[in-house]
Enzyme design. Structure first.
Site, PDB file in Angstrom:
ATOM      1  CE  LYS A  30     -14.734 -10.029   0.660  1.00  0.00           C
ATOM      2  NZ  LYS A  30     -14.265  -9.522  -0.654  1.00  0.00           N
ATOM      3  CG  ASN A  50      -2.823   1.548  -2.383  1.00  0.00           C
ATOM      4  OD1 ASN A  50      -2.462   1.969  -1.300  1.00  0.00           O
ATOM      5  ND2 ASN A  50      -3.418   0.378  -2.536  1.00  0.00           N
ATOM      6  CD  GLU A  54      -7.620  -1.819  -1.912  1.00  0.00           C
ATOM      7  OE1 GLU A  54      -8.579  -2.306  -1.299  1.00  0.00           O
ATOM      8  OE2 GLU A  54      -6.507  -1.619  -1.408  1.00  0.00           O
ATOM      9  CG  HIS A 108      -2.044  -0.922   1.197  1.00  0.00           C
ATOM     10  ND1 HIS A 108      -3.238  -0.615   0.599  1.00  0.00           N
ATOM     11  CD2 HIS A 108      -2.174  -2.187   1.665  1.00  0.00           C
ATOM     12  CE1 HIS A 108      -4.060  -1.646   0.702  1.00  0.00           C
ATOM     13  NE2 HIS A 108      -3.440  -2.618   1.338  1.00  0.00           N
TER      14      HIS A 108
END
Length: 336
Positions: free
Chosen positions: A197, A113, A110, A41
């Site tokens: 999930k 970043n 994403e 990141h």
């Protein structure tokens, strides 16, 4: 021949500074983990207490201090702030220094970043095409002495990675949806996803998509590693086990809630509004080792063969010791 099951450690780059994180990862090898994976990141998901060490130099330091573990990114985005040719060069250097121990995990990225650096953030179809092209370019550079590449997004002319490993660098593709999972099955050495999930996402969507990609690529299913980052909070005090997940509350935000956010302060603000029940919802929270292993085993039964454990606590040394004493022996007795 069955695929061996491996157990890894997720080095939480968003939570710890580079030296502290390095010490934990070295301790993970000593504790008996098989692999260490680190996110890449530019900015963390939390502003207060957040960190964002660069993954590639950090992996070089980890390789110098360890001798056995498989090491990789989960995931790096070689399509915006990195030119894929430079990623190919960096990963090749790591692979030469650490033969057979380097994996490159990649994904579509994403906004957090990339947007901060003034880069355009295209829609998902373009991000997906960029990822496919970047993998093709990196492999060309690893496999051939002189490369001229004229793609839609990337171009190189008479390029050479002069220090290349003797064996191909495995590429793992991170996927939260069927298209990327299918691509992983068709062209990659591994598939990466995250836990917590709905079960149907894994059993009905992602793993079948990997299998479909394997079939389309006319490959052996054992050629593709199926890796999942399993979010765990195992502690003898159940309430503490639950509270330890608070730092990672951003993981519980939906894709819609996170979409387009490029400021860690805003991500932190939205995560802080979540109740602890929702913050902990992505984690296996347990105070009983047998029950903990049973819940982990569900992912093996689904078909995952490489489980990388992500603990949310501030005291990673205690986590590693608890896992070395209570969890890894049980998992190895059960799965070999």
């Amino acid at each position: 021949m069955s695929i061996p099951i491996r157990f890894g450690y997720k080095a939480s780059a968003e939570q710890f500074g580079p030296q502290e994180l390095l010490d934990y990862a070295v301790a993970a090898e000593d504790a008996g983990f098989d692999s260490v994976f680190i996110s890449d990141h530019f900015q963390p998901w939390m502003h207060d207490g957040g960190h964002a060490p660069a993954a590639l130099p950090w992996l070089g330091a980890l390789g110098a201090r360890t001798c056995r573990i498989l090491m990789g990114t989960s995931v790096l985005t070689p399509t915006f702030r990195y030119h894929p040719a430079v990623v190919a060069q960096s990963i090749a250097t790591l692979a030469v220094l650490n033969p057979g121990r380097i994996v490159l995990g990649v994904g579509t990225g994403e906004a957090l970043n990339e947007v901060t650096l003034g880069l355009d953030w295209p829609e998902p179809p373009e991000r997906f095409q960029r990822l496919k092209e970047s993998i093709a370019l990196m492999r060309e550079l690893w496999e051939h002495e002189r490369v001229t590449f004229d793609g839609t997004f990337w171009k190189v002319e008479d390029a050479t990675v002069y220090d290349r490993p003797d064996r191909p660098v495995p590429v793992y593709i991170g996927a939260a949806g069927p298209a990327a999972a299918r691509l992983a099955g068709r062209i990659a050495e591994g598939f990466i996803t995250t836990s917590g999930k709905d079960r149907a996402l894994y059993t009905d969507t992602l793993l079948p998509a990997v299998a479909d990609g394997v079939a389309k690529g006319e490959r052996d299913a054992e050629e593709v590693d199926r890796m999942i980052e399993v979010k765990v909070s195992y502690h003898p005090d159940l309430e503490k086990a639950r509270e330890r997940t608070r730092f990672w509350a951003p993981l519980a935000l939906s894709a819609e809630e996170k979409m387009g956010i490029h400021d860690p302060r805003e991500m932190q603000r939205r995560a802080a509004a979540l109740p602890i029940e929702r913050a902990a919802s992505r984690f296996i929270v347990s105070d009983d080792p047998d029950e903990h292993v049973e819940r982990i085993a569900e992912y093996v039964e689904m078909g995952f063969r490489h489980l990388v454990f992500h603990d949310p606590g501030a005291d990673q040394s205690a986590f590693l010791q608890r896992y070395a004493d209570d969890i890894l022996p049980r998992l190895r007795r059960r799965f070999g």
